[in-house]
Scaffold this motif. Structure first.
Motif, PDB file in Angstrom:
ATOM      1  N   TYR A  16       0.812  -1.216   0.000  1.00 57.11           N
ATOM      2  CA  TYR A  16       0.000   0.000   0.000  1.00 57.11           C
ATOM      3  C   TYR A  16       0.848   1.270   0.000  1.00 57.11           C
ATOM      4  N   ASN A  17       2.158   1.110   0.077  1.00 56.52           N
ATOM      5  CA  ASN A  17       3.059   2.269   0.116  1.00 56.52           C
ATOM      6  C   ASN A  17       3.042   3.004  -1.217  1.00 56.52           C
ATOM      7  N   TRP A  18       2.929   4.324  -1.177  1.00 58.74           N
ATOM      8  CA  TRP A  18       2.956   5.111  -2.405  1.00 58.74           C
ATOM      9  C   TRP A  18       4.277   4.931  -3.147  1.00 58.74           C
ATOM     10  N   ASP A  19       5.350   4.684  -2.405  1.00 65.02           N
ATOM     11  CA  ASP A  19       6.675   4.482  -3.004  1.00 65.02           C
ATOM     12  C   ASP A  19       6.996   3.002  -3.200  1.00 65.02           C
ATOM     13  N   ALA A  20       5.967   2.193  -3.373  1.00 65.92           N
ATOM     14  CA  ALA A  20       6.148   0.750  -3.575  1.00 65.92           C
ATOM     15  C   ALA A  20       7.068   0.478  -4.762  1.00 65.92           C
ATOM     16  N   ASP A  21       7.849  -0.591  -4.650  1.00 64.85           N
ATOM     17  CA  ASP A  21       8.767  -0.990  -5.722  1.00 64.85           C
ATOM     18  C   ASP A  21       8.050  -1.987  -6.638  1.00 64.85           C
ATOM     19  N   PHE A  22       7.743  -1.558  -7.850  1.00 62.68           N
ATOM     20  CA  PHE A  22       7.034  -2.408  -8.801  1.00 62.68           C
ATOM     21  C   PHE A  22       7.973  -3.206  -9.710  1.00 62.68           C
ATOM     22  N   SER A  23       9.259  -2.909  -9.653  1.00 61.92           N
ATOM     23  CA  SER A  23      10.194  -3.536 -10.587  1.00 61.92           C
ATOM     24  C   SER A  23      10.227  -5.066 -10.502  1.00 61.92           C
ATOM     25  N   PRO A  24      10.073  -5.688  -9.312  1.00 62.97           N
ATOM     26  CA  PRO A  24      10.148  -7.159  -9.271  1.00 62.97           C
ATOM     27  C   PRO A  24       9.008  -7.859 -10.008  1.00 62.97           C
ATOM     28  N   LYS A  44       4.292  -9.125  -2.282  1.00 61.09           N
ATOM     29  CA  LYS A  44       5.388  -8.164  -2.138  1.00 61.09           C
ATOM     30  C   LYS A  44       6.680  -8.936  -1.882  1.00 61.09           C
ATOM     31  N   LEU A  45       7.332  -9.321  -2.975  1.00 69.61           N
ATOM     32  CA  LEU A  45       8.562 -10.114  -2.906  1.00 69.61           C
ATOM     33  C   LEU A  45       9.523  -9.663  -3.990  1.00 69.61           C
ATOM     34  N   GLU A  46      10.779 -10.027  -3.828  1.00 68.62           N
ATOM     35  CA  GLU A  46      11.738  -9.822  -4.902  1.00 68.62           C
ATOM     36  C   GLU A  46      11.413 -10.798  -6.040  1.00 68.62           C
ATOM     37  N   GLU A  47      11.805 -10.434  -7.263  1.00 71.16           N
ATOM     38  CA  GLU A  47      11.436 -11.234  -8.426  1.00 71.16           C
ATOM     39  C   GLU A  47      11.853 -12.694  -8.289  1.00 71.16           C
ATOM     40  N   ASN A  48      13.059 -12.934  -7.816  1.00 71.74           N
ATOM     41  CA  ASN A  48      13.560 -14.308  -7.701  1.00 71.74           C
ATOM     42  C   ASN A  48      12.861 -15.111  -6.604  1.00 71.74           C
ATOM     43  N   GLY A  53       3.754 -17.014  -1.783  1.00 74.16           N
ATOM     44  CA  GLY A  53       4.758 -16.534  -2.726  1.00 74.16           C
ATOM     45  C   GLY A  53       4.421 -16.662  -4.191  1.00 74.16           C
ATOM     46  N   TYR A  54       3.138 -16.834  -4.519  1.00 72.81           N
ATOM     47  CA  TYR A  54       2.722 -16.948  -5.917  1.00 72.81           C
ATOM     48  C   TYR A  54       1.951 -15.713  -6.375  1.00 72.81           C
ATOM     49  N   VAL A  55       1.986 -15.481  -7.679  1.00 73.44           N
ATOM     50  CA  VAL A  55       1.090 -14.513  -8.310  1.00 73.44           C
ATOM     51  C   VAL A  55      -0.265 -15.193  -8.463  1.00 73.44           C
ATOM     52  N   SER A  56      -1.317 -14.555  -8.000  1.00 76.94           N
ATOM     53  CA  SER A  56      -2.656 -15.136  -8.137  1.00 76.94           C
ATOM     54  C   SER A  56      -3.364 -14.542  -9.351  1.00 76.94           C
TER      55      SER A  56
END
Length: 259
Positions: free
Chosen positions: A137-145, A174-178, A232-235
């Motif tokens: 919910y953070n406005w500065d969320a990291d979307f890159s992963p 909310k996890l790193e790509e790997n 840890g999955y994309v739903s």
């Protein structure tokens, strides 16, 4: 995918200046020709609201020669899709993508979500559509992963298409790509908000209320969107906008309606 570049409509509910939509634009411009029509201010939890009692305004933000065309709209996310398809676009887009939302739209949240309602409106108009949300919910969320997953899901949808009356509700942990284990096709978990209103008073003594609550997941199934995100999955949940409870029609027909 078709040989020519697909036409992609982008919208959201967090507003056109939100980092999430900028991340989505960065992915979609790698795939096709992009048109952005998004609210001029945050419109979260607007559901499928439309503007009928006041005027709507469109403001073209892009200039001649810009790589993408962008408009802000004074209305709701659903208004944005309606304005795009009726007033701006001369042809039906190949895909509508909504988001990337700052926060989850899993489970019952799909009902309240402006992000998903924009996708549903596109689906109603016969446009394949996807709502994307990140559990941050953070406005500065990291979307890159999650951007590689966004691209993959969009490309698969463009290539394979969606059944009539169905749109996709995609949520990312909310996890790193790997650390993301993969993509799971899920059902919507049975969960709800247990809500309460915090009653307060202004300095002038006038009472007002602030909505708060707790999200409660009553579903223990391992095939749900909530389980996928927690593990840890994309739903990916296929959502239909025909709200008929078809399984109840036979039962209701046994009632004494006309006696």
């Amino acid at each position: 995918m078709p040989s020519k570049k697909p036409l992609l409509l982008i919208t959201n509910d967090d507003g056109i200046s939100a980092p999430g939509i900028q991340a989505l634009i960065s992915v979609m411009t790698q795939i096709g020709n992009v048109i952005v029509v998004a609210p001029d201010k945050p419109q979260s939890a607007m559901g499928h609201a439309i503007t009928i009692n006041s005027t709507l305004y469109l403001n073209k933000l892009s200039k001649e020669g810009d790589a993408i065309t962008q408009y802000s709209c004074s209305g709701t996310p659903v208004d944005c899709v309606k304005m795009a398809t009726n007033e701006i676009l001369k042809q039906k887009p190949d895909l509508c993508v909504s988001g990337i939302n700052h926060g989850s739209n899993s489970s019952i949240n799909v009902i309240y979500s402006g992000t998903m309602s924009a996708a549903v409106e596109a689906g109603i108009e016969g446009i394949p559509a996807i709502g994307f949300s990140l559990l941050d919910y953070n406005w500065d969320a990291d979307f890159s992963p999650i951007l590689s997953f966004v691209k993959k899901i969009a490309l698969e949808t463009l290539e394979k298409g969606l059944p009539a009356g169905v749109v996709l509700n995609v949520n990312f942990p909310k996890l790193e790509e790997n650390d993301i284990k993969g993509i799971k096709i899920c059902r919507q978990a049975k969960a709800q908000w247990v809500e309460k209103f915090d009653k307060r008073k202004t300095p002038f003594g006038k009472e007002y209320y602030w909505l708060s609550g707790e999200f409660v997941n009553q579903d223990k199934g391992e095939d749900t969107d909530e389980w996928a995100l927690e593990n840890g999955y994309v739903s990916v949940v296929p959502v239909q906008f025909d709200l008929t409870a078809h399984h109840t029609i036979q039962q209701l027909n046994t009632w004494n309606w006309n006696e």
